[in-house]
Scaffold this active site. Structure first.
Site, mmCIF file in Angstrom:
data_model
loop_
_atom_site.group_PDB
_atom_site.id
_atom_site.type_symbol
_atom_site.label_atom_id
_atom_site.label_comp_id
_atom_site.label_asym_id
_atom_site.label_seq_id
_atom_site.Cartn_x
_atom_site.Cartn_y
_atom_site.Cartn_z
ATOM 1 N N ASP A 1 -11.363 -6.319 -20.539
ATOM 2 C CA ASP A 1 -11.577 -5.700 -19.236
ATOM 3 C C ASP A 1 -10.594 -6.196 -18.195
ATOM 4 O OD1 ASP A 1 -12.909 -8.227 -19.395
ATOM 5 O OD2 ASP A 1 -14.037 -7.741 -17.583
ATOM 6 N N HIS B 1 -4.835 -10.387 -11.215
ATOM 7 C CA HIS B 1 -5.551 -9.633 -10.174
ATOM 8 C C HIS B 1 -4.647 -9.173 -9.033
ATOM 9 C CE1 HIS B 1 -9.529 -11.902 -11.363
ATOM 10 N NE2 HIS B 1 -8.892 -11.401 -12.407
ATOM 11 N N GLU C 1 -15.566 -9.794 -18.832
ATOM 12 C CA GLU C 1 -15.264 -11.171 -18.429
ATOM 13 C C GLU C 1 -15.086 -11.298 -16.926
ATOM 14 O OE1 GLU C 1 -12.661 -14.618 -17.391
ATOM 15 O OE2 GLU C 1 -12.247 -12.471 -17.123
ATOM 16 N N HIS D 1 -10.231 -11.128 -23.542
ATOM 17 C CA HIS D 1 -11.110 -10.099 -22.976
ATOM 18 C C HIS D 1 -10.342 -8.810 -22.738
ATOM 19 C CE1 HIS D 1 -9.708 -10.537 -18.731
ATOM 20 N NE2 HIS D 1 -9.670 -11.836 -18.975
ATOM 21 N N GLU E 1 -5.769 -16.372 -22.182
ATOM 22 C CA GLU E 1 -5.598 -16.235 -20.732
ATOM 23 C C GLU E 1 -4.155 -16.579 -20.340
ATOM 24 O OE1 GLU E 1 -7.470 -15.154 -18.379
ATOM 25 O OE2 GLU E 1 -9.561 -15.279 -19.024
#
Length: 358
Positions: A71, A332, A129, A69, A158
């Site tokens: 984003d 994150h 995502e 992904h 990932e």
């Protein structure tokens, strides 16, 4: 700016990180990815919204997917990117470096280098995502262009610390609402305290013993926890309502329906409202392409704890694994980074898998 897919991997990763692409704002990075891929004559390129798909058409006996992904979660003073040393490790720092532009950089570099792979490859770079499931670009493509996902095996980039993590857990979020009768706290006997009734729910969670199970050779550890408790009206009122939200992470040998039945049986006679439910994904490591991938990567595969988009591939009958650079615990995080060594490990493994003729 244009992306150079033949640049050194950390340079390519920094170029990607420096294109801000918070969920819903991926147009610019998708444009850059599309332009770079269209410059490669061995690939056929399509686009759906801000999802870019590139495919080889070599007539191989097998087709595989490599996906990632584009984003990120919102920026937190962690752009532009930086090349630095973290605890003695050479790394690229910045939003998205770990989750998951490191995996995207690896995939783009391999897509450029693997001109005649031994397997036909579909490269998917998708949007949204990190937000609600209904906005997910991979889910949109599965609905509007199911043929783009047609393959015998898929790899999702990932962050896994450059190790193979097979399948993923399913996830369910349930809500238990307890009702009472409001009254003045000075006359509590005239009411019924809904918060006190939550003790029964919480005691069942306390006594719950997580199941550990082997699925396709990998060990999964389930978990059921309260994630929110809310209730109360005022400091002098007996509460007539209390809500306990629970989250169940279940092994991929359970169907979503079986997971719901388990949770409802555990809390009966309390009613459980299903707020969110996503199936897990079996590892599928017994498939020939998966076995070849594990052999190329090396190391011992482990189970994926958490839910990822490999479940979307599993839902359409394509077994999938997670494999990408970066420590997932840094996803994150404000100090998000990706070790340069992981980039090279993942790049070399993917290239071996796709080009080794032995």
């Amino acid at each position: 700016m244009s992306l150079d897919l033949t640049a050194d991997l950390p340079d390519l990763l920094q170029a990607l990180v420096d294109i801000e692409s918070v969920s819903g704002d991926e147009a610019r990075i998708a444009d850059e990815v599309e332009t770079a891929l269209r410059a490669l004559p061995h690939l056929e390129v399509d686009r759906d919204g801000d999802t870019v798909v590139a495919r080889t058409r070599l007539g191989r006996d097998e087709r595989v997917v490599v996906a990632g992904h584009l984003d990120t979660v919102p920026v937190a003073a962690n752009l532009p990117s930086r090349r630095l040393e973290v605890d003695g490790v050479d790394a690229v720092w910045g939003r998205g470096s770990c989750d998951m532009k490191g995996g995207v950089a690896v995939a783009l570099a391999v897509a450029a280098a693997a001109r005649e792979p031994v397997r036909d490859v579909t490269w998917i770079f998708y949007d949204q995502e990190e937000v609600e499931a209904e906005r997910n670009g991979l889910g949109r493509v599965a609905a509007s262009h199911p043929d783009w996902l047609d393959a015998s095996f898929a790899v999702l980039g990932e962050p896994t610390g450059a190790r193979v993590e097979g399948g993923c857990q399913g996830t369910m979020r349930g809500r238990i609402e307890l009702r009472g009768t409001a009254a003045h706290s000075a006359r509590a006997w005239m009411g019924h305290n809904a918060i006190h009734d939550a003790a029964d729910v919480l005691s069942r969670l306390r006594d719950y013993e997580p199941r550990q199970v082997e699925v396709d050779g990998l060990g999964y550890h389930e978990g059921l926890n309260a994630v929110s408790v809310s209730g109360g009206i005022a400091g002098n009122v007996i509460p007539d309502r209390c809500v306990v939200d629970v989250n169940f992470r279940f092994a991929p040998d359970r169907s979503p329906e079986e997971a719901v039945d388990f949770v409802r049986d555990l809390f009966a006679p309390h009613e459980v409202e299903v707020m969110d439910l996503s199936a897990g994904a079996r590892p599928g490591l017994d498939q020939p392409a998966a076995a070849a991938f594990v052999a190329a990567v090396g190391g011992e595969p482990r189970a994926k704890f958490g839910w990822t988009d490999v479940a979307r591939f599993s839902a359409v009958g394509v077994p999938a694994v997670n494999f990408g650079p970066g420590d997932p615990s840094k996803a994150h995080a404000d100090d998000e980074f990706c070790p340069v060594a992981d980039l090279h490990t993942c790049h070399d493994a993917l290239l071996r898998w796709l080009t080794d003729t032995r």
